[in-house]
Motif scaffolding. Structure first.
Motif, PDB file in Angstrom:
ATOM      1  N   LYS A 117       0.845  -1.202   0.000  1.00 29.98           N
ATOM      2  CA  LYS A 117       0.000   0.000   0.000  1.00 29.98           C
ATOM      3  C   LYS A 117       0.883   1.255   0.000  1.00 29.98           C
ATOM      4  N   ASP A 118       1.913   1.231   0.835  1.00 26.34           N
ATOM      5  CA  ASP A 118       2.819   2.378   0.912  1.00 26.34           C
ATOM      6  C   ASP A 118       3.496   2.627  -0.435  1.00 26.34           C
ATOM      7  N   PHE A 119       4.012   1.578  -1.056  1.00 24.08           N
ATOM      8  CA  PHE A 119       4.696   1.751  -2.343  1.00 24.08           C
ATOM      9  C   PHE A 119       3.723   2.161  -3.448  1.00 24.08           C
ATOM     10  N   ASP A 120       2.499   1.684  -3.392  1.00 28.09           N
ATOM     11  CA  ASP A 120       1.489   2.153  -4.358  1.00 28.09           C
ATOM     12  C   ASP A 120       1.318   3.659  -4.239  1.00 28.09           C
ATOM     13  N   LYS A 121       1.296   4.155  -3.026  1.00 22.14           N
ATOM     14  CA  LYS A 121       1.170   5.599  -2.772  1.00 22.14           C
ATOM     15  C   LYS A 121       2.378   6.340  -3.368  1.00 22.14           C
ATOM     16  N   PHE A 122       3.569   5.823  -3.127  1.00 21.99           N
ATOM     17  CA  PHE A 122       4.785   6.450  -3.664  1.00 21.99           C
ATOM     18  C   PHE A 122       4.760   6.444  -5.194  1.00 21.99           C
ATOM     19  N   TYR A 123       4.461   5.276  -5.776  1.00 27.39           N
ATOM     20  CA  TYR A 123       4.454   5.148  -7.230  1.00 27.39           C
ATOM     21  C   TYR A 123       3.408   6.068  -7.871  1.00 27.39           C
ATOM     22  N   THR A 124       2.244   6.168  -7.248  1.00 28.27           N
ATOM     23  CA  THR A 124       1.185   7.017  -7.785  1.00 28.27           C
ATOM     24  C   THR A 124       1.613   8.478  -7.822  1.00 28.27           C
ATOM     25  N   PHE A 125       2.183   8.966  -6.718  1.00 20.24           N
ATOM     26  CA  PHE A 125       2.577  10.371  -6.663  1.00 20.24           C
ATOM     27  C   PHE A 125       3.753  10.653  -7.605  1.00 20.24           C
ATOM     28  N   LEU A 126       4.690   9.735  -7.644  1.00 17.90           N
ATOM     29  CA  LEU A 126       5.926   9.975  -8.387  1.00 17.90           C
ATOM     30  C   LEU A 126       5.858   9.540  -9.848  1.00 17.90           C
ATOM     31  N   GLY A 127       4.713   9.036 -10.259  1.00 18.25           N
ATOM     32  CA  GLY A 127       4.507   8.752 -11.671  1.00 18.25           C
ATOM     33  C   GLY A 127       5.235   7.557 -12.208  1.00 18.25           C
ATOM     34  N   ARG A 128       5.337   6.519 -11.419  1.00 14.45           N
ATOM     35  CA  ARG A 128       6.011   5.317 -11.926  1.00 14.45           C
ATOM     36  C   ARG A 128       5.034   4.387 -12.571  1.00 14.45           C
TER      37      ARG A 128
END
Length: 171
Positions: free
Chosen positions: A160-171
């Protein structure tokens, strides 16, 4: 004076826009910056930091701090890391967080300027061990925009945390 000069260079000469600001009400957090695709990321980041008048540290390979110009990297907030030795960097950096009253550390989760399919996870474990939030910075070189997130406190759900990071950072 340095803030004025940096703002002039970043905004007027280079045409950058900063969306949001770094948190001012908390003194300790990890900043992850992505994508890390160009040598320009570092000077843009330094100009941003000086323009916003906030000290942000970074880790750099030890060799950058050797020689006649090493003092510049230290003055810019650099912390040398010896990558030739196996050391527990997560615990070392978490200890720095615990012993300082104020500490903000910027890291690239990609770990390199090359295109990667998998991020390094050290930033995540440092945030958990030091009990500090993660602030995400999306560095958009093409559109000259730097977007800063609100602090994100990690959960017990790594995916969940990495999904949040990826979503914001455009990965």
């Amino acid at each position: 004076l340095m803030q004025t000069i940096s703002r002039f260079i970043l905004f007027k000469l280079l045409g950058w826009e900063i969306i949001n600001d770094f948190p001012r009400d908390i003194n300790k957090y990890i900043i992850i910056v992505a994508p890390h695709t160009s040598w320009l990321d570092f000077p843009i980041s330094v100009l941003t930091r000086v323009s916003l008048n906030i000290m942000i540290h970074f880790l750099g390979k030890k060799s950058l701090f050797d020689g006649p110009f090493g003092f510049i990297f230290k003055a810019l907030g650099g912390i040398p890391v010896d990558r030739s030795k196996k050391n527990n960097l997560v615990n070392t950096v978490a200890t720095i967080f615990k012993t300082r009253k104020e500490f903000r550390l910027a890291l690239s989760p990609e770990g390199t300027r090359k295109k990667v399919t998998k991020w390094k996870t050290g930033f995540y474990y440092i945030a958990k061990e030091a009990n500090v939030p993660v602030v995400m910075v999306h560095l958009d070189l093409a559109n000259k925009k730097l977007k800063i997130s609100k602090p994100y406190y990690t959960t017990s759900d790594k995916n969940k945390d990495f999904d949040k990071f990826y979503t914001f950072l455009g990965r």
